[in-house]
Design a protein around this motif. Structure first.
Motif, PDB file in Angstrom:
ATOM      1  N   LEU A  79       0.866  -1.175   0.000  1.00  0.00           N
ATOM      2  CA  LEU A  79       0.000   0.000   0.000  1.00  0.00           C
ATOM      3  C   LEU A  79       0.902   1.224   0.000  1.00  0.00           C
ATOM      4  N   VAL A  80       1.168   1.753  -1.195  1.00  0.00           N
ATOM      5  CA  VAL A  80       2.002   2.943  -1.340  1.00  0.00           C
ATOM      6  C   VAL A  80       1.122   4.182  -1.133  1.00  0.00           C
ATOM      7  N   GLY A  81       1.613   5.115  -0.373  1.00  0.00           N
ATOM      8  CA  GLY A  81       0.813   6.303  -0.083  1.00  0.00           C
ATOM      9  C   GLY A  81      -0.343   6.025   0.843  1.00  0.00           C
ATOM     10  N   PRO A  82      -0.110   5.345   1.963  1.00  0.00           N
ATOM     11  CA  PRO A  82      -1.217   5.068   2.894  1.00  0.00           C
ATOM     12  C   PRO A  82      -1.842   6.366   3.399  1.00  0.00           C
ATOM     13  N   TYR A  93      -2.235   5.956  12.332  1.00  0.00           N
ATOM     14  CA  TYR A  93      -2.868   5.654  11.046  1.00  0.00           C
ATOM     15  C   TYR A  93      -3.529   4.295  11.128  1.00  0.00           C
ATOM     16  N   ALA A  94      -4.736   4.183  10.595  1.00  0.00           N
ATOM     17  CA  ALA A  94      -5.407   2.891  10.461  1.00  0.00           C
ATOM     18  C   ALA A  94      -5.879   2.753   9.025  1.00  0.00           C
ATOM     19  N   SER A  95      -5.497   1.662   8.390  1.00  0.00           N
ATOM     20  CA  SER A  95      -5.923   1.401   7.019  1.00  0.00           C
ATOM     21  C   SER A  95      -7.413   1.092   6.992  1.00  0.00           C
ATOM     22  N   ALA A 155      -8.211   6.194   4.916  1.00  0.00           N
ATOM     23  CA  ALA A 155      -7.798   5.829   6.277  1.00  0.00           C
ATOM     24  C   ALA A 155      -9.020   5.878   7.181  1.00  0.00           C
ATOM     25  N   LEU A 156      -9.088   4.933   8.109  1.00  0.00           N
ATOM     26  CA  LEU A 156     -10.163   4.946   9.091  1.00  0.00           C
ATOM     27  C   LEU A 156      -9.748   5.669  10.369  1.00  0.00           C
ATOM     28  N   LYS A 157      -8.456   5.933  10.509  1.00  0.00           N
ATOM     29  CA  LYS A 157      -7.950   6.771  11.591  1.00  0.00           C
ATOM     30  C   LYS A 157      -6.744   7.533  11.060  1.00  0.00           C
ATOM     31  N   VAL A 181      -8.524  -7.592   6.061  1.00  0.00           N
ATOM     32  CA  VAL A 181      -7.513  -7.296   7.067  1.00  0.00           C
ATOM     33  C   VAL A 181      -7.398  -5.780   7.236  1.00  0.00           C
ATOM     34  N   GLN A 182      -7.164  -5.341   8.455  1.00  0.00           N
ATOM     35  CA  GLN A 182      -6.930  -3.925   8.746  1.00  0.00           C
ATOM     36  C   GLN A 182      -5.677  -3.803   9.592  1.00  0.00           C
ATOM     37  N   LEU A 183      -4.838  -2.815   9.266  1.00  0.00           N
ATOM     38  CA  LEU A 183      -3.586  -2.565   9.983  1.00  0.00           C
ATOM     39  C   LEU A 183      -3.619  -1.164  10.569  1.00  0.00           C
ATOM     40  N   GLU A 184      -3.232  -1.057  11.841  1.00  0.00           N
ATOM     41  CA  GLU A 184      -3.123   0.239  12.506  1.00  0.00           C
ATOM     42  C   GLU A 184      -1.701   0.427  12.991  1.00  0.00           C
ATOM     43  N   LEU A 185      -1.154   1.638  12.777  1.00  0.00           N
ATOM     44  CA  LEU A 185       0.208   1.949  13.184  1.00  0.00           C
ATOM     45  C   LEU A 185       0.221   3.199  14.053  1.00  0.00           C
ATOM     46  N   ALA A 186       1.038   3.171  15.110  1.00  0.00           N
ATOM     47  CA  ALA A 186       1.333   4.355  15.917  1.00  0.00           C
ATOM     48  C   ALA A 186       2.844   4.548  15.862  1.00  0.00           C
ATOM     49  N   VAL A 187       3.295   5.682  15.311  1.00  0.00           N
ATOM     50  CA  VAL A 187       4.714   5.907  15.033  1.00  0.00           C
ATOM     51  C   VAL A 187       5.195   7.116  15.825  1.00  0.00           C
TER      52      VAL A 187
END
Length: 527
Positions: free
Chosen positions: A18-21, A406-408, A42-44, A497-503
């Motif tokens: 997923l380029v450019g999330p 970010y949440a996909s 994005a959902l978040k 599938v859903q992926l969430e990231l906190a950076v």
């Protein structure tokens, strides 16, 4: 059949990049299906800005500028930059402390210290608004007359001015205000905001203009050479038919356009974004005046269409709590910020459209801001509790680390794989930053979010980076920022599938960005 199973078992992992999330921004309207339309929703999206390069970037933080807080450490609910003919600038503020007691302040040293200029003004409302006209700052609030500050002494009431409903505009050589308890807009004498009774003063009676019955004046704005009067259910546009050098001469004004069915909720929700457009906060969300006028047969189209439920919730809860809603446009950052104090939330709208009237949105959450202000040097300032102000600066919130989140959307892998089981073996993220960057990954399947969690830390490597090089073969501007690809083991399976990231950046106060996310999965049977 055994041969087919063996072949499937030996098949290589399928990369699903997923380029450019988040490139399309936040979407709260189609939470279950947005990913089928495009994985770039994005959902978040929290604490991000949309970078010029297309990456999601960490917003800047706030740095407290006050050395000696205001006496009694009140909450700072209003900030305004007072500009002088000499080129000097000051900060003016309205604060509130227990009582409630509303007081007024000035700072000549960029918020480091403050002096009280309340004088005899008695008020309990924080909904004061300031404008500059000539060499004087003018202010008013609902139920109050117009007040002035000329750089010395205290805030002073103009006894001959009308009692206003809190709307005030400096434009076309005059001060314009909404008159409390009426549908009138009063205006001062030409080039003299102190004169409200002379021969060049007057008022516009909107009772003769509303088309949907009784309404009230909620905001005033200058739109090119037009005067715009907002009601709750109307937008009225006046022009000067004689082409006056003043822009608008009240004696020659007439109504050139009327839009029914929409209007502004408050004067602070109206913001000029340049390039001939005004955005205003309406019951339908944030709307573009340019679009509303062009499409007035369907004025319900809003800039915030993709976050409509969120925008309405923020408006509803903020108004119910009697809070104010303030907005600024930053041409330097290409965004509009709407501050909802009661929810400690900022709604960011990127002003660069990515389609036919589609604007990207994100939120900044859990921020202690009471007021927001943009100064003439384009810097952004905030009012805080404790009699202090802060500046939009650095990548720390008063020294504290915060996450870019970010949440996909829920992703099905595209048309060919939408009904095939995905057995996730690995996730990865392409990050940009300095020193140690921590990324917390959470993911889930089939509308059950956050079933699994992993933490990955990527320490700074002095030489190299992704593909052995810094971005474009060198460190950006020599600051040590680098692209790095970070992997984390995956587990679980499902059709969606859903992926969430906190950076976050752990070591240094520096930019962090997210360029790409993806997963490697075995593709199983049809679901």
């Amino acid at each position: 059949m055994q041969r087919n199973r063996a072949k499937l078992k030996q098949a290589p992992l399928a990369p699903l990049p997923l380029v450019g999330p988040g490139f399309l921004g936040l979407n709260t309207e189609r939470a279950t299906t947005a990913g089928f339309e495009s994985p770039n929703w994005a959902l978040k999206l929290r604490n991000v800005v949309f970078g010029d390069s297309g990456m999601l970037e960490l917003r800047k933080g706030y740095a407290v500028q006050t050395v000696t807080p205001m006496t009694n450490t009140p909450d700072v609910w209003r900030l305004h930059e007072y500009q002088r003919y000499s080129g000097a600038t000051e900060l003016l503020a309205a604060s509130r402390r227990a009582g409630p007691v509303v007081e007024f302040w000035r700072s000549t040293d960029n918020g480091q210290t403050w002096s009280n200029i309340t004088g005899s003004v008695s008020s309990v409302t924080v909904k004061w608004r300031f404008v500059n006209f000539g060499d004087i700052a003018y202010a008013t609030a609902p139920g109050h007359r117009v007040h002035t500050f000329d750089g010395s002494g205290n805030l002073t009431e103009i006894a001959t001015s009308p009692v206003t409903n809190g709307t005030i505009l400096a434009a076309f050589g005059r001060i314009w205000v909404g008159v409390d308890g009426t549908s009138e807009v009063a205006y001062s004498s030409l080039a003299n905001g102190l004169d409200w009774t002379g021969p060049l003063t007057g008022a516009l009676d909107l009772d003769n203009v509303w088309t949907l019955g009784l309404d009230e004046v909620t905001a005033l704005a200058a739109f090119g050479a037009s005067l715009v009067v907002f009601g709750r259910r109307h937008v009225i546009i006046y022009v000067d038919g004689s082409g006056s050098v003043l822009g608008v001469d009240p004696d020659n004004m007439y109504v050139v356009d009327t839009v029914e069915g929409t209007g502004a909720l408050s004067p602070d929700g109206v913001v000029s974004i340049g390039e001939g457009d005004l955005w205003f906060l309406s019951p339908q969300g944030v709307q573009s005046l340019g679009r509303v006028v062009a499409e007035k047969v369907n004025p319900l189209v809003a800039v915030t269409d993709n976050v409509q439920a969120l925008a309405r919730k923020l408006v509803r809860e903020n108004i119910a709590a009697a809070g104010t809603i303030q907005a600024i446009y930053s041409p330097e950052n290409d965004f509009v910020l709407y501050l909802f104090q009661e929810e400690q939330t900022i709604l960011l709208i990127d002003t660069r459209p990515i389609g036919d009237g589609v604007y990207r949105c994100a939120t900044w959450n859990n921020l202690p801001f009471k007021a927001i202000c943009q100064r003439s040097d384009f810097s952004i300032w905030f009012g805080l509790a404790g009699g202090e102000v802060a500046k939009y600066d650095t990548y720390r919130d008063d020294g504290a680390i915060y996450d870019m989140e970010y949440a996909s959307p829920w992703m099905n892998g595209g048309d060919e794989l939408h009904n095939r089981l995905k057995i996730v073996k690995q996730f990865y993220a392409v990050l940009y930053g300095r020193e140690t960057v921590r990324c917390t990954a959470r993911w889930g399947f089939d509308y059950r979010p956050w079933q699994y969690t992993e933490v990955m830390e990527n320490e700074y490597i002095a030489e190299g980076g992704e593909y052995g090089l810094g971005e474009y073969g060198i460190d950006e501007y020599g600051t040590g920022h680098r692209m790095r690809r970070q992997y984390v083991g995956g587990m679980g399976e499902g059709l969606l599938v859903q992926l969430e990231l906190a950076v976050r950046s752990l070591d240094v106060d520096a930019k962090v960005a997210l360029q790409e996310v993806g997963m490697h999965a075995k593709i199983g049977r049809a679901g």
